[in-house]
Scaffold this motif. Structure first.
Motif, PDB file in Angstrom:
ATOM      1  N   ALA A 146       0.912  -1.274  -0.038  1.00  0.00           N
ATOM      2  CA  ALA A 146      -0.035  -0.027  -0.069  1.00  0.00           C
ATOM      3  C   ALA A 146       0.965   1.477   0.076  1.00  0.00           C
ATOM      4  N   GLY A 147       2.036   1.141   0.766  1.00  0.00           N
ATOM      5  CA  GLY A 147       2.919   2.530   0.596  1.00  0.00           C
ATOM      6  C   GLY A 147       3.452   2.376  -0.883  1.00  0.00           C
ATOM      7  N   LEU A 148       3.768   1.461  -1.323  1.00  0.00           N
ATOM      8  CA  LEU A 148       4.367   1.374  -2.644  1.00  0.00           C
ATOM      9  C   LEU A 148       3.529   2.241  -3.852  1.00  0.00           C
ATOM     10  N   THR A 160       1.186   6.763  -6.620  1.00  0.00           N
ATOM     11  CA  THR A 160      -0.009   8.009  -7.034  1.00  0.00           C
ATOM     12  C   THR A 160       0.578   9.366  -6.550  1.00  0.00           C
ATOM     13  N   LEU A 161       1.522   9.638  -5.763  1.00  0.00           N
ATOM     14  CA  LEU A 161       2.010  10.722  -5.305  1.00  0.00           C
ATOM     15  C   LEU A 161       2.992  11.170  -6.521  1.00  0.00           C
ATOM     16  N   ALA A 162       3.885  10.202  -7.068  1.00  0.00           N
ATOM     17  CA  ALA A 162       4.584  10.631  -8.133  1.00  0.00           C
ATOM     18  C   ALA A 162       3.773  10.926  -9.472  1.00  0.00           C
ATOM     19  N   ARG A 163       2.774  10.341  -9.559  1.00  0.00           N
ATOM     20  CA  ARG A 163       1.725  10.811 -10.683  1.00  0.00           C
ATOM     21  C   ARG A 163       1.149  12.106 -10.656  1.00  0.00           C
ATOM     22  N   ALA A 164       0.708  12.416  -9.271  1.00  0.00           N
ATOM     23  CA  ALA A 164       0.202  13.732  -9.105  1.00  0.00           C
ATOM     24  C   ALA A 164       1.200  14.969  -9.347  1.00  0.00           C
ATOM     25  N   ALA A 165       2.514  14.466  -8.766  1.00  0.00           N
ATOM     26  CA  ALA A 165       3.393  15.673  -8.930  1.00  0.00           C
ATOM     27  C   ALA A 165       3.994  15.583 -10.572  1.00  0.00           C
ATOM     28  N   ALA A 166       4.035  14.527 -11.347  1.00  0.00           N
ATOM     29  CA  ALA A 166       4.120  14.529 -12.670  1.00  0.00           C
ATOM     30  C   ALA A 166       2.989  15.487 -13.425  1.00  0.00           C
ATOM     31  N   ARG A 183       1.422  17.989 -12.191  1.00  0.00           N
ATOM     32  CA  ARG A 183       1.713  19.367 -11.908  1.00  0.00           C
ATOM     33  C   ARG A 183       3.085  19.873 -12.315  1.00  0.00           C
ATOM     34  N   ARG A 184       3.905  18.887 -12.897  1.00  0.00           N
ATOM     35  CA  ARG A 184       5.123  19.202 -13.364  1.00  0.00           C
ATOM     36  C   ARG A 184       5.980  19.522 -12.340  1.00  0.00           C
ATOM     37  N   ASP A 185       5.804  19.061 -11.244  1.00  0.00           N
ATOM     38  CA  ASP A 185       6.764  19.050  -9.913  1.00  0.00           C
ATOM     39  C   ASP A 185       7.919  17.989  -9.997  1.00  0.00           C
ATOM     40  N   VAL A 186       8.933  18.483 -10.555  1.00  0.00           N
ATOM     41  CA  VAL A 186      10.163  17.351 -10.804  1.00  0.00           C
ATOM     42  C   VAL A 186      10.613  16.882  -9.680  1.00  0.00           C
ATOM     43  N   GLU A 187      10.795  17.943  -8.422  1.00  0.00           N
ATOM     44  CA  GLU A 187      11.440  17.480  -7.073  1.00  0.00           C
ATOM     45  C   GLU A 187      10.452  16.458  -6.360  1.00  0.00           C
ATOM     46  N   GLY A 188       9.116  16.996  -6.417  1.00  0.00           N
ATOM     47  CA  GLY A 188       8.608  15.802  -5.854  1.00  0.00           C
ATOM     48  C   GLY A 188       8.212  14.688  -6.439  1.00  0.00           C
ATOM     49  N   TYR A 189       8.139  14.606  -7.985  1.00  0.00           N
ATOM     50  CA  TYR A 189       8.159  13.168  -8.778  1.00  0.00           C
ATOM     51  C   TYR A 189       9.269  12.486  -8.295  1.00  0.00           C
ATOM     52  N   ARG A 190      10.357  13.091  -8.445  1.00  0.00           N
ATOM     53  CA  ARG A 190      11.776  12.025  -8.140  1.00  0.00           C
ATOM     54  C   ARG A 190      11.784  11.977  -6.647  1.00  0.00           C
TER      55      ARG A 190
END
Length: 331
Positions: free
Chosen positions: A253-255, A260-266, A268-275
């Motif tokens: 579930a954590g994975l 999901t958080l990486a998809r949300a960051a992508a 909104r184009r948040d490169v730091e949050g995505y990585r």
């Protein structure tokens, strides 16, 4: 009384020849001959050594001259290769310039044909305003929303509106618009959409791993170990892999949450949050499975996703709009 003749003694015999002097003479002659032969042999040996050294020096000079010739040939070959590369680059530039001249000639011909039309009376200012509005919309849709198709349609509409202007002063502007539209057409899938699609595929491919041998052994353990094993679980201190089903479900579930958080960051184009989210997802993968080729493939997939860009890079974006504004200001 003795006579005077009787008093004269007979003449003495000559002394015998000395053999020792002849032997010394011949010994000296032999030594002289040996010394002369040795001196002549030494001179001949020195002469031959001088010839050998001269031959070696000549061979060294020839070898050095040959090496110099080889170095010269290599230098000439490298110079020829550089000239060929330079000629190739020059030819490429000339082809591009010739292509640009052809486009400019076609645009001039089109403008001349429109100038010869007696019915050409349009609202040029209104067309320029519409062109500027379409170019601005296309640029903003690409930069803000990442809508590549919308930007292409806006630029195509701007090109159609600009074709209706007959003023030769805007000839270079039309050529710039054609080049910028061609650059947009050469772009592939929008990087953010591609990253989100790969994240969705990764999230759908995740599942709970099969029961490990330790879990199977726990299922076959005695009743007292099964009863109290839920309350007390003894593991080595250096073990970081989740073996209990509840722990594995929480790790999975954590994975899923990190993906999901990486998809949300992508989105909104948040490169730091995505990585950062994908980096945390790697820790959950290490928590879920022991070292194995499958784990390495999954980690490599996460690192590949983290390296993807989230924005398009178009160096010529906005060139037509800037040139249009400069022409309108100068006019």
């Amino acid at each position: 009384m003795n006579s005077p003749l009787d008093t004269v003694s007979p003449p003495s015999a000559p002394p015998p020849p000395r053999r020792g002097s002849a032997a010394w003479f011949w010994l000296i002659v032999v030594l002289l001959l040996a010394a002369g032969g040795g001196w002549f042999g030494w001179r001949e040996w020195q002469h031959r050594q001088a010839e050998v050294r001269a031959a070696e020096a000549d061979a060294d000079q020839r070898l050095e001259a040959l090496n110099q010739r080889l170095d010269t040939m290599r230098t000439n070959q490298e110079a020829q290769n550089r000239r060929l590369v330079q000629a190739d680059n020059t030819n490429r530039v000339l082809r591009d310039e010739l292509h640009g001249i052809g486009q400019r000639a076609a645009l001039i011909e089109d403008s001349v044909s429109k100038l010869a039309d007696p019915d050409r009376h349009g609202a040029q200012a209104m067309r320029l305003d519409e062109t500027e509005l379409l170019l601005t919309l296309g640029q903003q849709r690409l930069l803000i929303a990442g809508d590549l198709e919308g930007a292409r349609r806006a630029y195509a509409l701007a090109g159609g509106v600009l074709d209706g202007i007959d003023d030769p002063a805007y000839l270079s502007l039309r050529q710039t618009l054609l080049q910028e539209s061609a650059a947009l057409k050469e772009l592939g899938i929008e990087p953010r959409v591609q990253a989100m699609a790969k994240l969705d595929a990764l999230a759908q491919g995740l599942s709970l791993p099969a029961a490990t041998p330790a879990q199977a052994a726990a299922a076959e353990a005695p009743w007292w170990k099964r009863a109290f094993g839920v309350l007390i679980d003894v593991q080595p201190r250096d073990r970081s892999i989740a073996t209990h089903p509840d722990d594995r479900a929480a790790a999975l579930a954590g994975l899923q949450l990190e993906i999901t958080l990486a998809r949300a960051a992508a989105e909104r184009r948040d490169v730091e949050g995505y990585r950062a989210a994908l980096k945390r997802a790697e820790a959950w993968v290490l928590r879920l499975s022991p070292p194995s080729p499958a784990q390495q493939r999954q980690l490599a997939q996460l690192r590949e996703l983290a390296a993807l860009p989230l924005s398009l890079s178009v160096p010529t974006l906005g060139t037509t709009l800037q040139q249009l504004r400069q022409l309108r200001t100068a006019g």
